[in-house]
Design an enzyme around this catalytic site. Structure first.
Site, PDB file in Angstrom:
ATOM      1  N   ARG A   1       0.805  -1.229   0.000  1.00  0.00           N
ATOM      2  CA  ARG A   1       0.000   0.000   0.000  1.00  0.00           C
ATOM      3  C   ARG A   1       0.830   1.268   0.000  1.00  0.00           C
ATOM      4  O   ARG A   1       0.580   2.183  -0.799  1.00  0.00           O
ATOM      5  CB  ARG A   1      -0.915   0.045   1.245  1.00  0.00           C
ATOM      6  N   THR A   2       1.783   1.353   0.907  1.00  0.00           N
ATOM      7  CA  THR A   2       2.467   2.647   1.065  1.00  0.00           C
ATOM      8  C   THR A   2       3.251   2.990  -0.200  1.00  0.00           C
ATOM      9  O   THR A   2       3.132   4.089  -0.743  1.00  0.00           O
ATOM     10  CB  THR A   2       3.394   2.601   2.297  1.00  0.00           C
TER      11      THR A   2
ATOM     12  N   LYS B   1      25.494  -3.366  -0.757  1.00  0.00           N
ATOM     13  CA  LYS B   1      26.970  -3.285  -0.793  1.00  0.00           C
ATOM     14  C   LYS B   1      27.499  -2.511   0.409  1.00  0.00           C
ATOM     15  O   LYS B   1      28.683  -2.238   0.499  1.00  0.00           O
ATOM     16  CB  LYS B   1      27.413  -2.565  -2.072  1.00  0.00           C
TER      17      LYS B   1
ATOM     18  N   ARG C   1      11.045   3.923   3.435  1.00  0.00           N
ATOM     19  CA  ARG C   1      10.713   2.956   4.496  1.00  0.00           C
ATOM     20  C   ARG C   1      11.976   2.178   4.826  1.00  0.00           C
ATOM     21  O   ARG C   1      12.693   1.722   3.939  1.00  0.00           O
ATOM     22  CB  ARG C   1       9.620   1.992   4.049  1.00  0.00           C
TER      23      ARG C   1
ATOM     24  N   HIS D   1       4.734   5.872  11.515  1.00  0.00           N
ATOM     25  CA  HIS D   1       4.265   5.700  10.131  1.00  0.00           C
ATOM     26  C   HIS D   1       3.299   6.858   9.855  1.00  0.00           C
ATOM     27  O   HIS D   1       2.083   6.679   9.787  1.00  0.00           O
ATOM     28  CB  HIS D   1       3.573   4.340  10.000  1.00  0.00           C
TER      29      HIS D   1
HETATM   30  N1   CP Z   1      -0.366   0.015   5.776  1.00  0.00           N
HETATM   31  C1   CP Z   1       0.836  -0.259   5.249  1.00  0.00           C
HETATM   32  O1   CP Z   1       1.863   0.359   5.612  1.00  0.00           O
HETATM   33  O2   CP Z   1       0.827  -1.253   4.302  1.00  0.00           O
HETATM   34  P1   CP Z   1       2.084  -1.749   3.491  1.00  0.00           P
HETATM   35  O3   CP Z   1       3.036  -2.396   4.471  1.00  0.00           O
HETATM   36  O4   CP Z   1       1.549  -2.704   2.467  1.00  0.00           O
HETATM   37  O5   CP Z   1       2.737  -0.541   2.878  1.00  0.00           O
END
Ligand code: CP
Length: 307
Positions: free
Chosen positions: A51-52, A80, A101, A129
């Site tokens: 999703r993100t 590396k 991320r 998040h």
């Molecule tokens: N909600 C969320 O962060 O989903 P993903 O891990 O799929 O990005």
């Protein structure tokens, strides 16, 4: 230049403006189709995501911009031994804004300190998040028409669930918010959230084990997955993974106007039989995630709202 590392990086007024922009985007999508023409978003994902990452990409494409990036550490020069700081200095030469991320808490902050483009924290370990929180706020505001005076149940892995930590951080700034924290003893909320966020802000909360007993008093139930990837011991994960399963029987205990949210992905914690319940809002939440990320990209790039 601004970054989005933590929901508190934006004031309540700025978040309200961003959510209003996201709502305008939702209702007038074609108007925004070229506001980021010529701009590039880099997605730097050292951890898996559906999703993100894809909602960020969809958001930038819907604004007329383009995207580049990597979807795993293994496919980047991190494999590396390249540092996050060197990576973001490099990416700053290629893109106008970056969403990152990373499994380590604080990595987005490290990146922002070396970056010459805005950095968005798309999840840093078990810490924060913030763009999921913006998504959650938009979902709650759209469903309930407000962000104040409600009881929110947070259920599942409250220890490692970064979406929960970010949501609590953001929601304590609104009046008359009460939390019911529903978790097994091993997965209770970290003490820094309990002491430095909830108690420090004099927010009403209670910690319980039993989901059934909590159900009738909730306006929002925010379910979470037990975060397998953050456990040191597989036995503990197996013992705890199915500690709460929301099903039709449990939904009968809830109010008619209680909504169920989940950041997704889910594993077993919401039975698929709940999906058809009109109170199940987790796929609406996914859609709102695109609009808030469009609004965030525009805000950080200081793009004017079109007439
Ligand atoms: N909600 C969320 O962060 O989903 P993903 O891990 O799929 O990005």
């Amino acid at each position: 230049m601004r970054h989005m590392l933590n929901p508190l990086d934006f004031s309540v007024e700025e978040i309200d403006r961003l959510l209003s922009l996201a709502s305008d985007i939702e209702h007038n999508l074609p108007k925004y189709a070229h506001v980021c023409d010529g701009k590039k978003l880099a997605t730097l994902f050292y951890e898996p995501s559906t999703r993100t990452r894809l909602s960020f990409e969809s958001a930038m494409l819907s604004l007329g911009g383009s995207v580049l990036g990597f979807s795993s550490a293994d496919s980047s020069s991190a494999a590396k031994g390249e540092s996050v700081s060197d990576t973001i200095r490099t990416i700053s030469c290629y893109a106008d804004i970056a969403a990152m991320r990373h499994p380590k808490e604080g990595s987005a902050l490290v990146a922002s300190q070396a970056s010459s483009i805005p950095v968005i924290n798309a999840g840093d370990g078990g810490h924060q998040h913030p763009t999921q929180t913006l998504t959650d706020l938009m979902t709650i505001r759209s469903l309930n028409g407000k962000l104040n005076n409600m009881t929110i149940g947070l259920c599942g892995d409250l220890k490692f669930g970064r979406t929960v930590h970010s949501l609590i951080n953001a929601m304590v700034r609104y009046p008359d918010i009460r939390f019911v924290l529903i978790a097994p003893d091993e997965l209770r909320i970290p003490s820094y959230i309990r002491e430095d966020v909830l108690k420090a802000n004099k927010v009403e909360f209670k910690e319980v084990n039993n989901l059934d007993e909590a159900m009738p008093e909730l306006d929002i139930l925010y379910m979470t997955r037990v975060q397998k990837e953050r456990f040191f011991n597989e036995e503990d994960y197996i013992r705890l993974k199915d500690c709460y399963i929301l099903d039709k029987k449990k939904m009968k205990l809830a109010r008619e106007n209680m909504y169920v949210l989940h950041p997704l992905p889910r594993v077993n914690e919401i039975s698929t039989e709940v999906d058809s319940d009109p109170r199940a809002a987790y796929f609406k939440q996914v859609q709102y995630g695109v609009y808030v990320r469009m609004a965030l990209i525009m805000t950080l790039l200081e793009v004017e709202k079109p007439c």
